[in-house]
Design an enzyme around this catalytic site. Structure first.
Site, PDB file in Angstrom:
ATOM      1  N   CYS A  85       0.909  -1.242  -0.020  1.00 42.86           N
ATOM      2  CA  CYS A  85      -0.046  -0.148  -0.164  1.00 42.86           C
ATOM      3  C   CYS A  85       0.967   1.113   0.056  1.00 42.86           C
ATOM      4  O   CYS A  85       0.286   2.406  -0.142  1.00 42.86           O
ATOM      5  CB  CYS A  85      -1.087   0.073   1.305  1.00 42.86           C
ATOM      6  SG  CYS A  85      -1.940  -1.367   1.518  1.00 42.86           S
ATOM      7  N   CYS A 206     -13.381   0.194   8.256  1.00 41.98           N
ATOM      8  CA  CYS A 206     -12.425  -0.303   7.032  1.00 41.98           C
ATOM      9  C   CYS A 206     -12.316   0.614   5.969  1.00 41.98           C
ATOM     10  O   CYS A 206     -13.380   1.075   5.552  1.00 41.98           O
ATOM     11  CB  CYS A 206     -12.761  -1.760   6.756  1.00 41.98           C
ATOM     12  SG  CYS A 206     -13.127  -2.623   7.932  1.00 41.98           S
ATOM     13  N   SER A 207     -11.010   0.679   5.248  1.00 44.11           N
ATOM     14  CA  SER A 207     -10.933   1.219   4.090  1.00 44.11           C
ATOM     15  C   SER A 207     -11.520   0.475   3.130  1.00 44.11           C
ATOM     16  O   SER A 207     -11.637  -0.734   3.450  1.00 44.11           O
ATOM     17  CB  SER A 207      -9.488   1.685   3.780  1.00 44.11           C
ATOM     18  OG  SER A 207      -8.861   0.279   3.707  1.00 44.11           O
ATOM     19  N   LYS A 328     -10.015   5.899   4.648  1.00 40.03           N
ATOM     20  CA  LYS A 328     -11.491   5.164   4.766  1.00 40.03           C
ATOM     21  C   LYS A 328     -12.685   5.844   3.742  1.00 40.03           C
ATOM     22  O   LYS A 328     -13.648   5.022   3.361  1.00 40.03           O
ATOM     23  CB  LYS A 328     -11.949   5.625   6.333  1.00 40.03           C
ATOM     24  CG  LYS A 328     -13.347   5.447   6.316  1.00 40.03           C
ATOM     25  CD  LYS A 328     -13.799   4.029   6.645  1.00 40.03           C
ATOM     26  CE  LYS A 328     -15.266   3.756   6.658  1.00 40.03           C
ATOM     27  NZ  LYS A 328     -15.553   3.771   5.244  1.00 40.03           N
ATOM     28  N   HIS A 332      -9.319   3.759  -1.059  1.00 42.19           N
ATOM     29  CA  HIS A 332      -7.630   3.131  -0.934  1.00 42.19           C
ATOM     30  C   HIS A 332      -7.352   2.259  -2.071  1.00 42.19           C
ATOM     31  O   HIS A 332      -7.416   1.073  -1.947  1.00 42.19           O
ATOM     32  CB  HIS A 332      -7.575   2.492   0.384  1.00 42.19           C
ATOM     33  CG  HIS A 332      -6.318   2.135   0.575  1.00 42.19           C
ATOM     34  ND1 HIS A 332      -5.425   2.444   0.304  1.00 42.19           N
ATOM     35  CD2 HIS A 332      -5.972   1.117   1.438  1.00 42.19           C
ATOM     36  CE1 HIS A 332      -4.194   1.947   0.738  1.00 42.19           C
ATOM     37  NE2 HIS A 332      -4.549   0.863   1.383  1.00 42.19           N
TER      38      HIS A 332
HETATM   39  N1  COA Z   1     -16.986   1.457   4.069  1.00 42.80           N
HETATM   40  C1  COA Z   1     -18.009   1.792   3.788  1.00 42.80           C
HETATM   41  N2  COA Z   1     -19.009   1.172   3.023  1.00 42.80           N
HETATM   42  C2  COA Z   1     -18.421   0.001   2.409  1.00 42.80           C
HETATM   43  C3  COA Z   1     -17.129  -0.438   2.560  1.00 42.80           C
HETATM   44  C4  COA Z   1     -16.273   0.343   3.475  1.00 42.80           C
HETATM   45  N3  COA Z   1     -15.160  -0.044   3.745  1.00 42.80           N
HETATM   46  N4  COA Z   1     -16.941  -1.668   1.902  1.00 42.80           N
HETATM   47  C5  COA Z   1     -17.842  -1.767   1.296  1.00 42.80           C
HETATM   48  N5  COA Z   1     -19.153  -0.991   1.672  1.00 42.80           N
HETATM   49  C6  COA Z   1     -20.389  -0.844   1.043  1.00 42.80           C
HETATM   50  C7  COA Z   1     -20.250  -1.052  -0.440  1.00 42.80           C
HETATM   51  O1  COA Z   1     -20.464   0.159  -1.061  1.00 42.80           O
HETATM   52  C8  COA Z   1     -21.708  -1.603  -0.635  1.00 42.80           C
HETATM   53  O2  COA Z   1     -22.827  -0.991  -0.314  1.00 42.80           O
HETATM   54  P1  COA Z   1     -24.226  -1.106  -1.310  1.00 42.80           P
HETATM   55  O3  COA Z   1     -24.711  -2.200  -0.603  1.00 42.80           O
HETATM   56  O4  COA Z   1     -24.890   0.093  -0.948  1.00 42.80           O
HETATM   57  O5  COA Z   1     -23.632  -1.022  -2.650  1.00 42.80           O
HETATM   58  C9  COA Z   1     -21.869  -2.542   0.841  1.00 42.80           C
HETATM   59  O6  COA Z   1     -20.986  -1.928   1.638  1.00 42.80           O
HETATM   60  C10 COA Z   1     -21.287  -4.136   0.513  1.00 42.80           C
HETATM   61  O7  COA Z   1     -20.133  -4.031  -0.385  1.00 42.80           O
HETATM   62  P2  COA Z   1     -19.165  -5.327  -0.391  1.00 42.80           P
HETATM   63  O8  COA Z   1     -18.227  -5.069  -1.420  1.00 42.80           O
HETATM   64  O9  COA Z   1     -20.044  -6.630  -0.617  1.00 42.80           O
HETATM   65  O10 COA Z   1     -18.655  -5.304   0.909  1.00 42.80           O
HETATM   66  P3  COA Z   1     -17.679  -6.501   1.463  1.00 42.80           P
HETATM   67  O11 COA Z   1     -18.262  -7.141   2.730  1.00 42.80           O
HETATM   68  O12 COA Z   1     -17.434  -7.412   0.510  1.00 42.80           O
HETATM   69  O13 COA Z   1     -16.254  -5.731   1.936  1.00 42.80           O
HETATM   70  C11 COA Z   1     -14.718  -5.030   3.505  1.00 42.80           C
HETATM   71  C12 COA Z   1     -16.157  -5.206   3.024  1.00 42.80           C
HETATM   72  C13 COA Z   1     -14.559  -4.154   4.674  1.00 42.80           C
HETATM   73  C14 COA Z   1     -14.239  -6.587   3.809  1.00 42.80           C
HETATM   74  C15 COA Z   1     -13.675  -4.668   2.052  1.00 42.80           C
HETATM   75  O14 COA Z   1     -14.054  -3.407   1.947  1.00 42.80           O
HETATM   76  C16 COA Z   1     -12.231  -4.668   2.881  1.00 42.80           C
HETATM   77  O15 COA Z   1     -11.458  -5.703   2.569  1.00 42.80           O
HETATM   78  N6  COA Z   1     -11.728  -3.483   3.248  1.00 42.80           N
HETATM   79  C17 COA Z   1     -10.379  -3.635   3.578  1.00 42.80           C
HETATM   80  C18 COA Z   1      -9.500  -3.443   2.396  1.00 42.80           C
HETATM   81  C19 COA Z   1      -8.019  -3.744   2.898  1.00 42.80           C
HETATM   82  O16 COA Z   1      -7.594  -4.528   3.687  1.00 42.80           O
HETATM   83  N7  COA Z   1      -6.904  -2.812   2.414  1.00 42.80           N
HETATM   84  C20 COA Z   1      -5.673  -2.827   2.560  1.00 42.80           C
HETATM   85  C21 COA Z   1      -5.326  -2.493   3.939  1.00 42.80           C
HETATM   86  S1  COA Z   1      -3.870  -2.814   4.604  1.00 42.80           S
END
Ligand code: COA
Length: 383
Positions: A85, A206-207, A328, A332
């Site tokens: 990242c 979470c981002s 966030k 990201h």
């Molecule tokens: N913040 C706010 N809303 C989020 C979000 C977040 N981080 N991630 C997803 N959403 C929303 C989506 O827009 C979607 O909304 P909608 O239903 O209105 O369209 C809904 O939540 C579901 O999205 P989805 O993609 O199915 O979520 P998910 O459960 O597959 O993924 C996380 C959610 C948190 C697991 C994923 O965003 C993630 O892995 N984040 C961390 C990324 C990471 O690790 N980066 C590197 C860091 S070192």
């Protein structure tokens, strides 16, 4: 060594961009920065592109050649820089060092990631951790940062609400950023009641998974006024390393690489935390925003949660953190993040940040880490 200036900055919209391809994203960002800097494409001497894992996200390697070709910049040298990242900040740093050393004059440093073309981004992101000791044992980034959060709560009394408030402030800032992935406000209750991802972190700690690109144009400081009335000067560019695994650290609530890179940056710029008017920190999870303000020295170790609760990090507070909305809420796209952070600081220092402007900002900082801090990079920029 020559002083270096930033003369152009650009960022695409961040989000789930189904109708835009990887090559379109980087081209849009690159052309935006060229346009912003008043240089011609033919003036560019080299390009560095931060990208974490195009091979896993879009099955494309050799992206430096692809980008030079597709952006019409052949035959300039183009190199891909990878540090998870932190890839974007390291691409920026390579560009700065190339101009400072006199090796190149006008350089474009960019970052790009197209993350949403895979069904599940988690295994690709997990390659930034130690495969044998972490990923293959089932650890994901949310779970690694959840452990850090639990420990910080245990050792320093940080509360669940304080973590949530970090996300709330990010979303408040992102609501004023048209390029953000989530330009809307949220409440502490919404964070606490959103689905659990890895206890104690919920979805809104979470981002997200993001597509996007950003680009910066650099030149020798002495030439900058030829291109723009508002050059932004690079005061420090530093980088440090820490163990890639969490279990090898004496204290998982401190990111040693951030501390070292920050200390070197303050020394290089001959500045202290008191001189920094705004900072873009690496808040891939809410706890990491709190660690960042502690490890960068803005607050004492353990006081990050209280500082956030008291509003010190809000725009208008003592040290405005993440005026863009941060990882966030701005989003990201891994390899693009470090460049997007620098672009935000450029706009803040130029006074071009619109409704999210930090009043009177003259000196700004970026902080970008890879994984759980195996790599950290810090930049200090000034008007
Ligand atoms: N913040 C706010 N809303 C989020 C979000 C977040 N981080 N991630 C997803 N959403 C929303 C989506 O827009 C979607 O909304 P909608 O239903 O209105 O369209 C809904 O939540 C579901 O999205 P989805 O993609 O199915 O979520 P998910 O459960 O597959 O993924 C996380 C959610 C948190 C697991 C994923 O965003 C993630 O892995 N984040 C961390 C990324 C990471 O690790 N980066 C590197 C860091 S070192």
């Amino acid at each position: 060594m020559r002083d270096v200036a930033i003369i152009g900055a650009s960022q695409t919209k961040f989000g789930e961009l189904w109708d835009v391809s990887f090559r379109q994203l980087i081209t849009e960002a690159g052309l935006g920065a060229i346009d912003d800097s008043n240089v011609e494409g033919a003036d560019l001497d080299a390009m560095y592109v931060g990208n974490m894992t195009a091979g896993l996200f879009i099955q494309q390697e050799h992206i430096a050649a692809l980008i030079a070709d597709h952006t019409g910049l052949n035959p300039i040298p183009c190199a891909r820089i990878e540090a998870a990242c932190a890839s974007g900040s390291l691409a920026l740093r390579q560009g700065i060092m190339a101009v400072a050393s006199g090796y190149h004059d006008i350089v474009i440093s960019a970052g790009v990631e197209k993350m949403t073309d895979v069904v599940d981004a988690t295994p690709a992101i997990a390659t930034a951790s130690d495969q044998e000791w972490e990923a293959q044992q089932g650890a994901t980034f949310p779970s690694l940062y959840a452990m850090i959060a639990k420990r910080h709560m245990y050792e320093h009394g940080t509360t669940r609400e304080q973590l949530a408030k970090f996300s709330v402030i990010n979303h408040k800032n992102a609501a004023k950023n048209p390029k953000a992935q989530f330009p809307f406000e949220i409440t502490v209750d919404q964070v606490l009641n959103s689905s659990i991802v890895a206890d104690p972190l919920t979805l809104l700690d979470c981002s997200p998974v993001t597509d996007g690109a950003a680009a910066i144009i650099l030149c020798p400081a002495e030439d900058a006024k030829k291109y723009t009335d508002t050059p932004i000067y690079v005061k420090a560019s530093t980088q440090a390393s820490d163990t890639i695994t969490l279990h090898d650290r004496k204290d998982i609530t401190t990111i040693g690489s951030t501390k070292v890179a920050a200390k070197k940056a303050y020394e290089m710029a001959n500045l202290t935390t008191k001189d920094i008017d705004t900072v873009e920190v690496h808040d891939c999870f809410s706890i990491n925003g709190i660690l960042a303000i502690e490890d960068l020295g803005f607050v004492e170790k353990g006081q990050g949660g209280i500082a956030v609760e008291e509003g010190i990090t809000e725009n208008g507070g003592e040290i405005p953190v993440n005026p863009s909305g941060g990882l966030k809420a701005r989003g990201h796209p891994l390899g693009a993040t470090g460049i997007a952070q620098a672009a935000e600081i450029v706009w803040q220092l130029r006074g071009d940040a619109g409704k999210r402007q930090v009043e009177g900002a003259e000196i700004g900082m970026t902080h970008n880490i890879g994984g759980t801090g195996g790599t950290a990079a810090v930049h200090i920029l000034s008007r």
